[in-house]
Design a protein around this motif. Structure first.
Motif, PDB file in Angstrom:
ATOM      1  N   VAL A  30       0.743  -1.204   0.129  1.00 22.46           N
ATOM      2  CA  VAL A  30       0.078  -0.056  -0.011  1.00 22.46           C
ATOM      3  C   VAL A  30       0.911   1.262  -0.058  1.00 22.46           C
ATOM      4  N   ARG A  57      -5.473   7.001  -7.321  1.00 24.17           N
ATOM      5  CA  ARG A  57      -4.589   5.958  -7.767  1.00 24.17           C
ATOM      6  C   ARG A  57      -3.710   6.265  -8.708  1.00 24.17           C
ATOM      7  N   GLU A 130     -10.446   1.800   3.394  1.00 24.66           N
ATOM      8  CA  GLU A 130     -10.475   0.462   2.787  1.00 24.66           C
ATOM      9  C   GLU A 130     -10.245   0.674   1.336  1.00 24.66           C
ATOM     10  N   THR A 133      -6.752   0.741   0.338  1.00 27.68           N
ATOM     11  CA  THR A 133      -5.892  -0.388   0.652  1.00 27.68           C
ATOM     12  C   THR A 133      -6.251  -1.522  -0.247  1.00 27.68           C
ATOM     13  N   ALA A 134      -7.662  -1.696  -0.670  1.00 25.49           N
ATOM     14  CA  ALA A 134      -8.203  -2.357  -1.559  1.00 25.49           C
ATOM     15  C   ALA A 134      -7.615  -4.074  -0.987  1.00 25.49           C
ATOM     16  N   ASP A 135      -6.915  -4.603  -1.721  1.00 30.46           N
ATOM     17  CA  ASP A 135      -6.437  -6.062  -1.674  1.00 30.46           C
ATOM     18  C   ASP A 135      -5.729  -6.552   0.018  1.00 30.46           C
ATOM     19  N   ALA A 136      -5.228  -5.455   0.581  1.00 30.14           N
ATOM     20  CA  ALA A 136      -4.552  -5.531   1.856  1.00 30.14           C
ATOM     21  C   ALA A 136      -5.425  -5.215   3.042  1.00 30.14           C
ATOM     22  N   HIS A 138      -8.294  -6.489   4.333  1.00 29.77           N
ATOM     23  CA  HIS A 138      -8.622  -7.877   5.241  1.00 29.77           C
ATOM     24  C   HIS A 138      -7.286  -8.255   6.109  1.00 29.77           C
ATOM     25  N   LEU A 139      -6.125  -8.013   5.316  1.00 35.12           N
ATOM     26  CA  LEU A 139      -4.902  -8.468   6.161  1.00 35.12           C
ATOM     27  C   LEU A 139      -4.469  -7.594   7.397  1.00 35.12           C
TER      28      LEU A 139
END
Length: 154
Positions: A30, A57, A130, A133-136, A138-139
């Motif tokens: 990110v 972005r 959120e 951070t899109a793909d990250a 949930h981590l």
């Protein structure tokens, strides 16, 4: 908090837990500048939508890949050797300052890109965070929570 993105970012980054949360997100790919911009926009009450996320972005991607990341990679690459070499240590500090200046420049670009968006109309802080951070996301829910708390105080 401060009205300009650079001052806001410095203030937020200095708050307890924020640096660590940002570094966790950075390790997941990110852009910290994009993350700080999202926090700033959410704090200002600017509505988040996919078009705005894509615009930011687009601004961040090329600058981050072409300018910030190469400087960071060089600084990290020299870390161990610079501990034993005073001249290299000095050069590494200069690269570190240049990396910070590149991040400041990116924040200015992001601020200019969102200058005309109406503020005070939404409570979209979580959506902004959120969204960038899109793909990250949930981590690193704890890191995102830490940022929300640092911005809102709750």
């Amino acid at each position: 908090m401060s009205s300009d993105l650079w001052s806001f970012s410095l203030t937020l980054y200095a708050r307890p837990g924020v640096e660590q949360a940002c570094l966790q997100m950075q390790a997941a790919g990110v852009s910290v500048c994009l993350l700080l911009c999202a926090a700033w926009l959410g704090q200002r009450g600017i509505a988040c939508d996919e078009q705005r996320l894509e615009k930011l972005r687009g601004v961040a991607q090329a600058w981050d890949v072409d300018v910030v990341q190469p400087l960071r990679a060089l600084r990290v690459q020299w870390k161990v050797a610079a501990e034993q070499d005073a001249e290299l240590h000095l050069l590494r500090e200069q690269v570190k300052a240049l990396e910070l200046e590149a991040e400041r420049n990116l924040l200015l670009r992001l601020e200019r890109s969102s200058r005309d968006w109406p503020h005070g109309v939404a409570t979209d802080l979580a959506i902004w965070l959120e969204g960038v951070t899109a793909d990250a996301a949930h981590l690193h829910r704890d890191a995102l929570h830490q940022l929300r708390v640092a911005v809102t105080g709750t």
